[in-house]
Design a protein around this motif. Structure first.
Motif, PDB file in Angstrom:
ATOM      1  N   ASP A 145      -2.822  -5.248  -8.922  1.00 49.20           N
ATOM      2  CA  ASP A 145      -1.807  -5.519  -8.035  1.00 49.20           C
ATOM      3  C   ASP A 145      -0.994  -6.907  -8.585  1.00 49.20           C
ATOM      4  O   ASP A 145      -1.749  -7.934  -9.166  1.00 49.20           O
ATOM      5  N   GLY A 146       0.297  -7.167  -8.169  1.00 50.72           N
ATOM      6  CA  GLY A 146       0.944  -8.151  -8.780  1.00 50.72           C
ATOM      7  C   GLY A 146       2.413  -8.540  -7.655  1.00 50.72           C
ATOM      8  O   GLY A 146       2.815  -7.137  -7.426  1.00 50.72           O
ATOM      9  N   LYS A 147       2.697  -9.687  -7.226  1.00 49.67           N
ATOM     10  CA  LYS A 147       4.118  -9.458  -6.526  1.00 49.67           C
ATOM     11  C   LYS A 147       5.052 -10.145  -7.196  1.00 49.67           C
ATOM     12  O   LYS A 147       4.839 -11.245  -7.931  1.00 49.67           O
ATOM     13  N   PHE A 148       6.333  -9.720  -6.990  1.00 45.35           N
ATOM     14  CA  PHE A 148       7.474 -10.330  -7.902  1.00 45.35           C
ATOM     15  C   PHE A 148       8.467 -10.701  -6.636  1.00 45.35           C
ATOM     16  O   PHE A 148       9.083  -9.759  -5.986  1.00 45.35           O
ATOM     17  N   TRP A 149       8.465 -12.013  -6.764  1.00 42.67           N
ATOM     18  CA  TRP A 149       9.133 -12.694  -5.628  1.00 42.67           C
ATOM     19  C   TRP A 149      10.645 -12.674  -5.726  1.00 42.67           C
ATOM     20  O   TRP A 149      11.214 -12.890  -7.002  1.00 42.67           O
ATOM     21  N   ASP A 150      11.392 -12.802  -4.708  1.00 40.53           N
ATOM     22  CA  ASP A 150      13.010 -13.113  -4.855  1.00 40.53           C
ATOM     23  C   ASP A 150      13.615 -12.113  -5.665  1.00 40.53           C
ATOM     24  O   ASP A 150      14.592 -12.117  -6.474  1.00 40.53           O
ATOM     25  N   ALA A 151      13.247 -10.700  -5.622  1.00 37.31           N
ATOM     26  CA  ALA A 151      13.644  -9.722  -6.491  1.00 37.31           C
ATOM     27  C   ALA A 151      15.307  -9.439  -6.288  1.00 37.31           C
ATOM     28  O   ALA A 151      15.398  -9.321  -5.116  1.00 37.31           O
ATOM     29  N   SER A 152      15.943  -9.327  -7.238  1.00 35.87           N
ATOM     30  CA  SER A 152      17.491  -8.890  -6.947  1.00 35.87           C
ATOM     31  C   SER A 152      17.573  -7.457  -6.807  1.00 35.87           C
ATOM     32  O   SER A 152      16.597  -6.757  -6.977  1.00 35.87           O
ATOM     33  N   GLU A 153      18.704  -6.884  -6.241  1.00 34.00           N
ATOM     34  CA  GLU A 153      18.861  -5.361  -5.910  1.00 34.00           C
ATOM     35  C   GLU A 153      18.797  -4.745  -7.417  1.00 34.00           C
ATOM     36  O   GLU A 153      18.290  -3.463  -7.304  1.00 34.00           O
ATOM     37  N   ASP A 154      19.153  -5.421  -8.343  1.00 34.31           N
ATOM     38  CA  ASP A 154      19.275  -4.798  -9.669  1.00 34.31           C
ATOM     39  C   ASP A 154      17.926  -4.544 -10.251  1.00 34.31           C
ATOM     40  O   ASP A 154      17.514  -3.242 -10.815  1.00 34.31           O
ATOM     41  N   GLU A 155      17.060  -5.512  -9.804  1.00 31.79           N
ATOM     42  CA  GLU A 155      15.608  -5.385 -10.315  1.00 31.79           C
ATOM     43  C   GLU A 155      14.767  -4.301  -9.533  1.00 31.79           C
ATOM     44  O   GLU A 155      13.838  -3.701 -10.054  1.00 31.79           O
ATOM     45  N   ILE A 156      15.267  -4.487  -8.392  1.00 30.24           N
ATOM     46  CA  ILE A 156      14.515  -3.371  -7.355  1.00 30.24           C
ATOM     47  C   ILE A 156      15.007  -2.006  -7.943  1.00 30.24           C
ATOM     48  O   ILE A 156      14.214  -1.099  -7.882  1.00 30.24           O
ATOM     49  N   ALA A 157      16.254  -2.036  -8.245  1.00 31.04           N
ATOM     50  CA  ALA A 157      16.580  -0.587  -8.730  1.00 31.04           C
ATOM     51  C   ALA A 157      16.164  -0.208 -10.040  1.00 31.04           C
ATOM     52  O   ALA A 157      15.784   1.370 -10.258  1.00 31.04           O
ATOM     53  N   SER A 158      15.670  -1.109 -10.919  1.00 32.12           N
ATOM     54  CA  SER A 158      15.233  -0.750 -12.436  1.00 32.12           C
ATOM     55  C   SER A 158      13.600  -0.881 -12.301  1.00 32.12           C
ATOM     56  O   SER A 158      13.276   0.131 -13.210  1.00 32.12           O
TER      57      SER A 158
ATOM     58  N   ASN B 286      10.955 -15.519   4.322  1.00 32.84           N
ATOM     59  CA  ASN B 286      12.263 -16.326   4.405  1.00 32.84           C
ATOM     60  C   ASN B 286      13.379 -15.521   4.309  1.00 32.84           C
ATOM     61  O   ASN B 286      14.357 -15.649   3.961  1.00 32.84           O
ATOM     62  N   GLY B 287      13.029 -14.071   4.594  1.00 29.95           N
ATOM     63  CA  GLY B 287      13.832 -13.013   4.426  1.00 29.95           C
ATOM     64  C   GLY B 287      14.486 -12.439   3.256  1.00 29.95           C
ATOM     65  O   GLY B 287      15.256 -11.357   3.120  1.00 29.95           O
ATOM     66  N   LYS B 288      13.835 -12.913   2.165  1.00 32.42           N
ATOM     67  CA  LYS B 288      14.161 -12.349   0.879  1.00 32.42           C
ATOM     68  C   LYS B 288      13.196 -11.138   0.558  1.00 32.42           C
ATOM     69  O   LYS B 288      11.966 -11.183   1.071  1.00 32.42           O
ATOM     70  N   LYS B 289      13.958 -10.271  -0.323  1.00 32.88           N
ATOM     71  CA  LYS B 289      12.880  -9.095  -0.643  1.00 32.88           C
ATOM     72  C   LYS B 289      12.158  -9.505  -1.684  1.00 32.88           C
ATOM     73  O   LYS B 289      12.535 -10.223  -2.727  1.00 32.88           O
ATOM     74  N   PHE B 290      10.838  -8.848  -1.814  1.00 29.85           N
ATOM     75  CA  PHE B 290       9.998  -9.057  -2.882  1.00 29.85           C
ATOM     76  C   PHE B 290       9.392  -7.561  -3.265  1.00 29.85           C
ATOM     77  O   PHE B 290       9.466  -6.706  -2.263  1.00 29.85           O
ATOM     78  N   ILE B 291       8.840  -7.484  -4.536  1.00 35.05           N
ATOM     79  CA  ILE B 291       8.173  -5.942  -4.751  1.00 35.05           C
ATOM     80  C   ILE B 291       6.772  -6.399  -5.074  1.00 35.05           C
ATOM     81  O   ILE B 291       6.200  -7.266  -5.675  1.00 35.05           O
ATOM     82  N   ALA B 292       6.014  -5.406  -4.312  1.00 37.15           N
ATOM     83  CA  ALA B 292       4.624  -5.560  -4.354  1.00 37.15           C
ATOM     84  C   ALA B 292       4.188  -4.282  -5.279  1.00 37.15           C
ATOM     85  O   ALA B 292       4.296  -3.232  -4.994  1.00 37.15           O
ATOM     86  N   PHE B 293       3.742  -4.553  -6.587  1.00 38.38           N
ATOM     87  CA  PHE B 293       3.513  -3.889  -7.583  1.00 38.38           C
ATOM     88  C   PHE B 293       2.087  -3.468  -7.833  1.00 38.38           C
ATOM     89  O   PHE B 293       1.065  -4.382  -7.357  1.00 38.38           O
ATOM     90  N   THR B 294       1.881  -2.442  -8.085  1.00 39.01           N
ATOM     91  CA  THR B 294       0.355  -1.855  -8.805  1.00 39.01           C
ATOM     92  C   THR B 294       0.634  -1.471 -10.254  1.00 39.01           C
ATOM     93  O   THR B 294       1.390  -0.696 -10.342  1.00 39.01           O
ATOM     94  N   PHE B 295       0.219  -2.548 -11.086  1.00 39.38           N
ATOM     95  CA  PHE B 295       0.185  -1.904 -12.427  1.00 39.38           C
ATOM     96  C   PHE B 295      -0.961  -1.252 -13.115  1.00 39.38           C
ATOM     97  O   PHE B 295      -2.018  -1.363 -12.555  1.00 39.38           O
ATOM     98  N   GLN B 296      -0.947  -0.566 -14.183  1.00 39.09           N
ATOM     99  CA  GLN B 296      -2.105  -0.045 -14.528  1.00 39.09           C
ATOM    100  C   GLN B 296      -1.933   0.107 -16.271  1.00 39.09           C
ATOM    101  O   GLN B 296      -0.874   0.024 -16.793  1.00 39.09           O
ATOM    102  N   ASP B 297      -2.991  -0.033 -16.739  1.00 42.22           N
ATOM    103  CA  ASP B 297      -3.258   0.426 -18.243  1.00 42.22           C
ATOM    104  C   ASP B 297      -4.547   1.369 -18.194  1.00 42.22           C
ATOM    105  O   ASP B 297      -5.106   1.518 -17.196  1.00 42.22           O
ATOM    106  N   THR B 298      -5.230   1.601 -19.256  1.00 42.57           N
ATOM    107  CA  THR B 298      -6.408   2.606 -19.344  1.00 42.57           C
ATOM    108  C   THR B 298      -7.544   1.734 -18.870  1.00 42.57           C
ATOM    109  O   THR B 298      -8.631   2.478 -18.860  1.00 42.57           O
ATOM    110  N   SER B 299      -7.434   0.476 -18.733  1.00 42.50           N
ATOM    111  CA  SER B 299      -8.860  -0.305 -18.104  1.00 42.50           C
ATOM    112  C   SER B 299      -8.798  -0.162 -16.680  1.00 42.50           C
ATOM    113  O   SER B 299      -9.687  -0.656 -16.084  1.00 42.50           O
ATOM    114  N   GLY B 300      -7.735   0.088 -15.943  1.00 43.54           N
ATOM    115  CA  GLY B 300      -7.648   0.015 -14.575  1.00 43.54           C
ATOM    116  C   GLY B 300      -6.329  -0.371 -13.998  1.00 43.54           C
ATOM    117  O   GLY B 300      -5.358  -0.668 -14.758  1.00 43.54           O
ATOM    118  N   GLN B 301      -6.434  -0.752 -12.447  1.00 41.08           N
ATOM    119  CA  GLN B 301      -4.988  -0.948 -11.794  1.00 41.08           C
ATOM    120  C   GLN B 301      -5.365  -2.236 -11.497  1.00 41.08           C
ATOM    121  O   GLN B 301      -6.418  -2.785 -11.043  1.00 41.08           O
TER     122      GLN B 301
END
Length: 323
Positions: free
Chosen positions: A47-60, A30-45
């Motif tokens: 993935d998760g997607k954050f849809w329709d991310a704003s520029e402020d969210e992308i920056a932080s 749809n032309g909107k940006k999203f963030i493809a994350f890899t998260f981690q804690d001591t149990s492992g890694q």
């Protein structure tokens, strides 16, 4: 005990603090940006997607940050992932140190150093011994901190050293079985084969490929390091000893399709390739099986051709008997 990421079952919701291992900015249909994350804690890694991310969210929401996540564990094409409900940067008084969320080698640094130093005395070829000692001394701090990969095997603090120690143990068993093996050459090759990853990778937290890593790769980097060591030590880099050692490094991926510029042409280089593959494979399997209930299949393991593996019920029964 506080539950970790992989303690949650499929379709179970959770709220957790996690480390952002990586955050790739992509564009949806749809032309909107999203963030493809890899998260981690001591149990492992995971993935998760954050849809329709704003520029402020992308920056932080950048790698290395600790975030509070509300979400649910799901399966996507046989692999675990997080369905994100909410995500925010941690506040004052909440966890902020990435060190709390990263996996570590199962052996202490001091124990790995001792085992490695003992092996150095078994490298009786003078040129190989001098080169190995020179490079280990130069990169010692990073060698014992860096992971052996960005994601799939030994991707934890101290993973590079632990992978090396594990391979040395296998190599010594093989060398004791077959007396004809050139032990100094095999052990030198094992120790140096992945040393270039201290330059190829950015470090143990939010691991990424460096510019040199992307453009050259760790195999070429180690070859160059050996040449530089020879110059400093006044060793002829065209001597057979050095050429054999370089061949061990250059051929250790086994096939041209796997990134080696040359296939193994020595008995010892063929063994190095097999040991490297064996240790990486078993580590990936152990990691996935440790998060799998007996009687179930693992998630698809990308590094093993997206195959799934079964964890037998008998394995759990045997553990109960031992307990």
């Amino acid at each position: 005990m506080e539950k970790k990421l992989y303690d949650y079952s499929v379709d179970e919701s959770f709220e957790l603090y996690l480390l952002i291992k990586s955050a790739d900015i992509r564009v949806a249909k749809n032309g909107k940006k999203f963030i493809a994350f890899t998260f981690q804690d001591t149990s492992g890694q995971m993935d998760g997607k954050f849809w329709d991310a704003s520029e402020d969210e992308i920056a932080s929401l950048t790698p290395g940050k600790i975030v509070n996540i509300s979400g649910k564990r799901e399966l996507y094409q046989g692999n675990p992932q997080i369905k994100l409900f909410k995500i925010r940067i941690t506040k004052a008084g909440e966890p902020t140190s990435p060190e709390l969320f990263i996996e570590r080698a199962p052996l202490k640094k001091e124990d790995m150093m001792e085992e490695l130093n003992e092996t150095l005395f078994e490298i009786t070829n003078a040129n190989m011994n001098r080169i190995v000692r020179y490079l280990l001394n130069h990169y010692q701090k990073d060698f014992f901190q860096y992971p052996a990969a960005k994601r799939f095997h030994h991707a934890f603090v101290g993973g590079l050293a632990f992978h090396t120690i594990s391979m040395l143990r296998i190599g010594k068993t093989i060398a004791n079985q077959y007396e004809e093996i050139n032990k100094p050459l095999l052990y030198s090759g094992i120790i140096l084969h992945d040393l270039g990853k201290v330059i190829e990778l950015s470090g143990p937290i939010s691991t990424e490929y460096t510019l040199e890593g992307n453009l050259l790769g760790h195999i070429v980097i180690v070859d160059e390091l050996i040449t530089k060591a020879c110059l400093s030590l006044k060793i002829d880099d065209k001597s057979e000893d050095v050429l054999l050692l370089k061949h061990m490094v250059l051929s250790h991926h086994g096939k041209l399709d796997y990134g080696s510029p040359v296939r193994p042409k020595l008995r010892e280089s063929e063994i190095l390739f097999m040991i490297d593959n064996l240790d990486a494979t078993v580590t990936m399997l152990n990691s996935s099986l440790s998060r799998t209930e007996p009687g179930e299949f693992t998630e698809r393991i990308f590094g093993l051709d997206n195959r799934i593996f079964y964890k037998p019920l008998s394995q759990d029964n045997e553990k109960n008997i031992e307990d």
